[in-house]
Scaffold this motif. Structure first.
Motif, PDB file in Angstrom:
ATOM      1  N   HIS A  68       0.862  -1.184   0.000  1.00 47.29           N
ATOM      2  CA  HIS A  68       0.000   0.000   0.000  1.00 47.29           C
ATOM      3  C   HIS A  68       0.898   1.233   0.000  1.00 47.29           C
ATOM      4  N   LYS A  80      -4.627  10.253  -1.484  1.00 48.73           N
ATOM      5  CA  LYS A  80      -4.482   9.246  -2.530  1.00 48.73           C
ATOM      6  C   LYS A  80      -4.055   7.936  -1.883  1.00 48.73           C
ATOM      7  N   LYS A  82      -2.818   4.003  -3.103  1.00 46.76           N
ATOM      8  CA  LYS A  82      -2.487   2.974  -4.088  1.00 46.76           C
ATOM      9  C   LYS A  82      -2.355   1.661  -3.334  1.00 46.76           C
ATOM     10  N   LYS A 111      -2.644  -2.418  -9.520  1.00 48.78           N
ATOM     11  CA  LYS A 111      -2.826  -1.536  -8.365  1.00 48.78           C
ATOM     12  C   LYS A 111      -4.128  -0.771  -8.523  1.00 48.78           C
ATOM     13  N   ILE A 113      -6.051   2.568  -7.502  1.00 51.07           N
ATOM     14  CA  ILE A 113      -5.672   3.925  -7.107  1.00 51.07           C
ATOM     15  C   ILE A 113      -6.937   4.704  -6.771  1.00 51.07           C
ATOM     16  N   TYR A 121      -7.230   2.143 -12.069  1.00 52.38           N
ATOM     17  CA  TYR A 121      -6.403   0.947 -11.916  1.00 52.38           C
ATOM     18  C   TYR A 121      -5.161   1.067 -12.781  1.00 52.38           C
ATOM     19  N   SER A 122      -4.015   0.753 -12.196  1.00 51.65           N
ATOM     20  CA  SER A 122      -2.754   0.710 -12.917  1.00 51.65           C
ATOM     21  C   SER A 122      -2.434  -0.764 -13.158  1.00 51.65           C
TER      22      SER A 122
END
Length: 148
Positions: A68, A80, A82, A111, A113, A121-122
């Protein structure tokens, strides 16, 4: 000439140091920020704090190494978040978009976000010859893509 190079090198070092987050000791984190973090994530381990401009950044793990990263403002509000998630937790719209737009690539990492009410989403996609980092909206729209 040497004097000019030394001055330029010193200036560049100061500028680069000022633009990157700096690791800080947990005792340097304001109590309102630390308390907000402890209340929200009481099972956090492997905790590392940084000062990122005026914001406080914390990286940590929960459980079996789920990573995290969170940014807090000075009042202890999350700006923020992640978090590493399983591929199976991706919304179906994103899985469909990957299948149609990147059929030759497999998912390597995901990930989630969260910034306010917005969730993106990454996703790291790869095969033997290429790697991509793609940012998707929760609805499956491609917001950004970067070839690694």
């Amino acid at each position: 000439m040497k004097k000019h190079i030394t001055i330029i090198a010193t200036a560049l070092t100061l500028i680069s140091t000022a633009t990157f987050a700096q690791e800080i000791n947990p005792s340097q984190v304001p109590s309102v920020v630390a308390n907000s973090f402890k209340k929200e994530f009481p099972k956090a381990t492997d905790i590392e704090w940084e000062l990122d401009g005026d914001d406080y950044n914390v990286e940590f793990e929960i459980g079996w190494g789920t990573d995290h990263e969170i940014w807090y403002d000075a009042a202890g509000k999350i700006l923020k978040h992640k978090e590493e998630i399983a591929k199976s937790d991706l919304p179906e719209a994103i899985i469909s978009k990957i299948a149609s737009d990147f059929p030759e690539l497999k998912i390597d990492g995901v990930k989630k976000i969260t910034e306010g009410d917005e969730i993106n989403y990454s996703v790291e996609l790869e095969n033997f010859t290429e790697e991509w980092k793609v940012i998707f909206s929760g609805k499956g729209d491609i917001l950004d893509k970067i070839k690694d």
